[in-house]
Write an enzyme that holds these catalytic residues in place. Structure first.
Site, PDB file in Angstrom:
ATOM      1  N   GLU A 477      93.978  52.528 -85.717  1.00 20.59           N
ATOM      2  CA  GLU A 477      94.445  51.133 -85.689  1.00 20.59           C
ATOM      3  C   GLU A 477      93.653  50.218 -86.609  1.00 20.59           C
ATOM      4  OE1 GLU A 477      94.368  50.208 -81.532  1.00 20.59           O
ATOM      5  OE2 GLU A 477      95.570  51.966 -81.059  1.00 20.59           O
ATOM      6  N   LYS A 587      89.174  53.702 -86.779  1.00 16.95           N
ATOM      7  CA  LYS A 587      88.775  53.439 -85.394  1.00 16.95           C
ATOM      8  C   LYS A 587      88.612  54.749 -84.624  1.00 16.95           C
ATOM      9  CE  LYS A 587      90.418  51.072 -81.211  1.00 16.95           C
ATOM     10  NZ  LYS A 587      91.558  50.364 -80.584  1.00 16.95           N
TER      11      LYS A 587
END
Length: 759
Positions: A477, A587
């Site tokens: 993300e 991430k």
């Protein structure tokens, strides 16, 4: 099998409320102090029902077409934890006054009980022991039981217990953390408070969704104690009073039944009936059933590690928590925080299918099937979501949801994660491979596969002879709205091939009637799925020899993660999304995860180079990441690195490594912990052509073992430094591949497979 704390640290109170919560897949109660937490001590007082939700508006500064207008969120329910003890003129307040002489909190994972014990000396010198046992019944999902035992050590006096059920409750909020709700709201309106036999009932309704909740409470008192119950505004208050003699122990049992309108046509009618049935049986009945159900669970599920007791405890805690978090009906699934807190507002994500579903598939296929049932139930909402997102056909499952609609207000890392439809299709295919349950594919699975395949066919386009999918977000993300995310394209390829394969098998078996009626899928459409899948564009960088995460990732500026101060992690809380999007920073596992799930798309050298490249730019800000890197490190033979990542995954909640377990346990990581051992070190792969194992033994372990269920047969796999032993416990004889060679075992037999020389 126990988790225990023998000291009370005020700063860790909210954390322990999560760790010692009680749940059964339907109902969850946080382990809040019965007498209340002192001022300034963190506490999130909460009780939850899986998939019981309210709706609230999403506020945008600028709202564009297709943005969700509302979101669902789990509701904090009527509080039944309040119990206050009075000894003559003194109130039992161990966390505020007097002196705590000893304390202990225990989660017994074989009995399904949480016990809180405190020995306390009051300001006037009275010494008392108070033991509270809690149980969310696995045998009766609506039932929560508290047993409150008081023992006088050096005095005789009048004792009074006041139990209060509070209906005017609010949800927890933290405006500075996007992982929880931003504002505290009251979602329940109390509509009725009335006494029932030896207790009372509170009936409430959610303000926006209109769901009804009924909570009925009743008491079993020690001899000589009198009970009175009064209805208060939005609350019930029960007073119990009697004599407590020196050396005497007295036990009060409180029964609380939670019934909701998503499972009961008339909750206010159902709750008192269930309560009466519960009170008619001794508590020992429920304790016995709890132990029996957990004994069966551990027999079919427990993984064991010899040589590391602390790690074993963490593994037990993870699997127990998963069992207590999973919904058992088509109404509910398994939320990111289970039923232990309000993190992520009780939403269901892709976490369930990719990280948790495999555990249940290989240990409890019936429960796994129930999780798939939920996705089939919300298929109409997924179709509607696809139309909102501009697709004329197919089903796009929402990024986060409870009842089926999209609940993410930030589309770049929400609705753009089209891979979720592929993740769900992957789970249905894995179920079919592991169970050979073609009837279930005819009833439900085939429809989901066809609709998700249609979604990808409509989302993609042809360019220079290949099929490509633009403007999506992969698991990472920190890179949003990209073209040709490798993970997404790989999942789309599997989905389209799987839909074609299952449909044709149903046709050949004469079982396609329901699927054809529900979808109208044609042979021409199946051929279109296969053409797109065969031509799927999977980005690859010839210079680096790795799969590119997407078309643009390798062109971005690099980032030295070691130069970022530790207090700036997780990055999403300290850097603007656009800053993150401009850098090669992940991430969590993305391409590395694809190499685990879709390993046939890359050779080992490509996997290794990709692993090394993405490891340097991955922050592991997500709890979903370390377990994947553990799995792939083991797959590539780097056992030291695999063990390092595996430990980080296994101990995440007990060590509060991410600093947010106060908001609830990390269920997906717990599933990932199981995957780390069984798919990482054990080398388990579920394939269309059968079950495969390639076990490796970490150097710090003496051995490990795990049970499996495969097409109705039960196995146990034992791994030592000399090889692998596969034991057939029941079912039919089967053949699997161990270290690449076929191994056949029949019930009551075992096969020994030595470690290959290169290992």
């Amino acid at each position: 099998m126990r988790i225990e704390r023998t000291q009370w640290d005020p700063a860790q109170n909210a954390l322990e409320e999560s760790l010692f919560h009680t749940a059964n897949g339907y109902l969850g109660v946080r382990a809040c102090p019965e007498e209340g937490a002192p001022a300034g001590v963190p506490s999130i007082r909460g009780t939850y029902i899986n998939a019981f939700y309210d709706v609230k508006p999403i506020r945008y500064g600028e709202k564009l077409y297709g943005f969700p207008e509302t979101q669902q969120g789990i509701v904090n329910l009527t509080d039944v934890q309040n119990l206050r003890l009075f000894l003559e003129d003194e109130v039992y307040e161990p966390l505020r006054a007097g002196e705590v002489l000893a304390c202990r909190r225990t989660l017994d994972m074989e009995r399904g009980l949480v016990t809180r014990f405190i020995r306390w000396r009051s300001p006037k010198g009275r010494e008392v022991e108070v033991t509270v046992q809690r149980m969310a019944s696995l045998a009766q999902r609506e039932l929560f039981i508290m047993r409150y035992t008081v023992k006088s050590l050096n005095f005789s006096s009048r004792a009074r217990l006041i139990s209060r059920e509070e209906g005017a409750v609010t949800n927890f909020a933290d405006p500075n953390d996007p992982r929880v709700a931003g504002e505290a709201l009251q979602h329940l309106r109390v509509e009725e408070v009335r006494p029932v036999e030896s207790g009372g009932l509170i009936r409430s309704r959610t303000l926006a969704s209109g769901l009804e909740l009924a909570v009925a409470v009743g008491y079993a008192l020690p001899a000589g104690f009198a009970l009175s119950v009064e209805a208060r505004p939005a609350a019930l208050e029960a007073r119990m009073e009697g004599s407590l003699e020196q050396g005497q122990s007295l036990t009060m049992t409180k029964y609380a039944v939670f019934a909701d309108s998503r499972r009961h046509p008339d909750p206010a009618q159902a709750a008192p009936v269930i309560l009466a049935q519960a009170r008619a049986l001794p508590v020992t009945h429920y304790e016995t059933r709890q132990r029996e159900l957990l004994e069966a669970f551990w027999l079919r599920s427990r993984v064991t590690v010899r040589g590391d007791e602390a790690l074993q405890r963490s593994l037990d805690f993870s699997l127990y928590s998963l069992y207590c978090s999973a919904g058992r009906d088509a109404v509910s699934s398994l939320a990111a925080k289970g039923l232990s807190g309000e993190g992520y507002e009780g939403h269901y994500f892709w976490d369930t299918e990719i990280y948790v579903f495999p555990f249940f598939l290989m240990t409890d296929p019936a429960l796994a099937r129930g999780l798939l049932d939920y996705r089939h139930t919300i298929l109409p909402a997924a179709r509607e979501h696809a139309r909102i997102m501009g697709h004329d056909r197919g089903a796009l499952y929402p990024w986060r949801t409870i009842a089926g609609s999209e609940c993410s207000g930030y589309f770049p890392s929400g609705s753009a994660q089209y891979h979720l439809s592929g993740d769900i299709a992957h789970a249905f295919l894995q179920y079919y491979y592991a169970t050979d349950d073609l009837a279930y594919m005819a009833e439900r699975g085939g429809e989901v596969l066809v609709e998700t395949a249609r979604l990808f066919l409509d989302a993609g386009h042809w360019h220079e002879g290949s099929f490509r999918i633009g403007a999506v977000t992969g698991p990472d993300e920190y890179s949003c709205v990209v073209d040709n995310n490798f993970y997404t394209n790989a999942g789309a390829q599997e989905t389209m091939r799987g839909a074609a394969m299952i449909t044709r098998r149903l046709m050949e078996a004469g079982l396609a009637g329901r699927l054809l009626a529900a979808t109208g899928v044609t042979r021409e459409e199946l051929s279109a799925f296969l053409r797109a899948a065969d031509a799927m564009y999977l980005p690859y960088d010839e210079t680096l020899g790795i799969h590119a995460q997407d078309d643009g990732f390798l062109k971005l500026a690099t980032l030295d993660l070691s130069a970022i101060p530790q207090e700036k992690f997780p990055l999403l809380l300290h850097y603007h999304p656009l800053w993150l999007y401009r850098h090669q920073v992940c991430k969590q596992a993305d391409t590395v995860l694809a190499h685990f799930l879709y390993e046939d798309l890359a050779d080992e050298d490509t996997m290794r180079r990709s692993y090394d490249y993405y490891e340097r730019c991955t922050t592991h800000d997500s709890s979903l990441s370390a377990c994947v890197f553990a799995i792939m490190a083991a797959r590539l033979g780097d056992m030291d690195k695999a063990m390092d990542y595996f430990r980080r995954s296994a101990t995440l909640d007990l060590d509060n490594a991410h600093g947010n377990t106060r908001d609830g346990i990390h269920t997906a990581n717990m599933g990932g912990t199981w995957l780390g051992l069984v798919s990482g070190f054990g080398g388990l792969r579920v394939k269309a052509d059968g079950l495969r194992l390639h076990p490796r033994l970490p150097g710090s372990w003496d051995s490990y073992s795990f049970p499996l269920c495969w097409r109705g047969s039960r196995l146990r796999v034992h791994v030592t430094d000399v090889g692998c032993r596969v034991e057939a416990l029941g079912g039919e004889a089967l053949t699997l591949r161990v270290y690449g060679q076929p191994v056949r075992v029949a019930p009551g037999q075992a096969a020994e497979v030595p470690l290959p020389r290169e290992e």
